[in-house]
Design an enzyme around this catalytic site. Sequence first.
Site, mmCIF file in Angstrom:
data_model
loop_
_atom_site.group_PDB
_atom_site.id
_atom_site.type_symbol
_atom_site.label_atom_id
_atom_site.label_comp_id
_atom_site.label_asym_id
_atom_site.label_seq_id
_atom_site.Cartn_x
_atom_site.Cartn_y
_atom_site.Cartn_z
ATOM 1 N N ARG A 39 24.226 73.794 47.626
ATOM 2 C CA ARG A 39 23.233 72.978 48.343
ATOM 3 C C ARG A 39 21.889 73.691 48.324
ATOM 4 O O ARG A 39 21.721 74.708 48.983
ATOM 5 C CB ARG A 39 23.659 72.710 49.793
ATOM 6 C CG ARG A 39 22.587 71.901 50.559
ATOM 7 C CD ARG A 39 23.122 71.196 51.753
ATOM 8 N NE ARG A 39 23.454 72.121 52.846
ATOM 9 C CZ ARG A 39 23.731 71.694 54.084
ATOM 10 N NH1 ARG A 39 23.740 70.400 54.362
ATOM 11 N NH2 ARG A 39 24.039 72.558 55.025
ATOM 12 N N SER A 106 27.880 61.795 53.245
ATOM 13 C CA SER A 106 27.645 62.190 54.634
ATOM 14 C C SER A 106 27.560 60.941 55.503
ATOM 15 O O SER A 106 26.826 60.017 55.172
ATOM 16 C CB SER A 106 26.309 62.949 54.745
ATOM 17 O OG SER A 106 26.428 64.225 54.180
ATOM 18 N N LYS A 134 20.752 72.811 59.643
ATOM 19 C CA LYS A 134 20.244 71.513 59.173
ATOM 20 C C LYS A 134 19.509 70.822 60.321
ATOM 21 O O LYS A 134 20.084 70.038 61.057
ATOM 22 C CB LYS A 134 21.432 70.663 58.712
ATOM 23 C CG LYS A 134 21.072 69.565 57.693
ATOM 24 C CD LYS A 134 22.340 69.095 56.942
ATOM 25 C CE LYS A 134 21.996 67.983 55.958
ATOM 26 N NZ LYS A 134 21.536 66.778 56.705
#
Lengths: 207, 207
Positions: A39, A106, A134
């Site tokens: 990521r 997600s 996040k």
Amino acid sequence: MFSVKIRGLYVITSADFGWKHEEIAEMALKAGARIIQLREKRMPARKIYEVARKIRKLCDEYDAIFIVNDRLDIAMLSDADGVHVGKEDPPADKIKEIFDGIVGVSVDNVEEAKEAESYADYVGVGPVFKTTTKPDAGEVIGLEGLKKVKEVVKIPVVAIGGINKDNVREVIRIADAVAVVSAIASSKDPYKATKELLEIIENETQL
Amino acid sequence: MFSVKIRGLYVITSADFGWKHEEIAEMALKAGARIIQLREKRMPARKIYEVARKIRKLCDEYDAIFIVNDRLDIAMLSDADGVHVGKEDPPADKIKEIFDGIVGVSVDNVEEAKEAESYADYVGVGPVFKTTTKPDAGEVIGLEGLKKVKEVVKIPVVAIGGINKDNVREVIRIADAVAVVSAIASSKDPYKATKELLEIIENETQL
Ligand code: NI
């Protein structure tokens, strides 16, 4: 459907804590992790692609699943096993039409999870607990929210958000897999951090 | 090789001057442009994908070539005819192995152009003249630099960088196509700006 099961520890690499993505991947794989997601949102795509190639090789050595976040093109070009997308990425149902690898999505709630079930190979659900990694992760759903999702979908549910060795036990009792970022990537010893999480998970699930 | 020729006016959309990408595309197509590139670097990929779908439809109506900049995934998902990539993007030779559409590559000099010829369907060369649209566009190569590249490669050469109605005539005498951004996108009347450029190009090349 992708036959290999999304289960247990799901390690998401990060270059935000001083380690390189490939260093996190290698240490986690050595410690026994078998699902790695790359990521990276800031590096130029050429760099992300080069890192993806390295992690692909590492995952091959350990027969682990390699997933790329956001970028279907990089997933395809680096021969990754899958891609993980969210609302800001191209739509997963369209991706599924042209990509035969794993497509993870997600979701924030039960409705989104049910909707994703018709095309996703697994759903990522969270944040289960408050997380700093996040900032735009949305509202905390807690173990209750996680349970509600797990009850309505048959595809694997990957819990994410603030998961660490102190709370992973409760989470893995509900979810099929637990995704961690800082618990490993921000550790001074990612190998050890991975081992600790795996022990608790294996103990709970008798893998 | 992609049979359709990359020739004449190559319009690159931009949302930096107040118009929407799809508005630029529509006005340019109406005026007769037949090659449109979507170049958007800031919007979330989901948005870029949605804009790409709109421009794909517009280009279908005019039987025009639609190319997406940077993003192979969005090019594939929106059924674009091609993708245009540079050094910061995943490598074009790898893209060519998994994508059967047009692959255009930005090159800065003769060596890079010759190297790209083995896998690219066209090369983008420039900046021919000083340009404000792409600050990191590298050194100006001028008409001389453009000519040098045109002499060493057989694939179409698309000139880019500071091209407008005052200098397009000299450029199209050398290059196979001329790419413009601000000459059209920053105009109060993109339709008219496109028409003017097309007239000079057609006059020069008796298309
Ligand atoms: Ni499948």
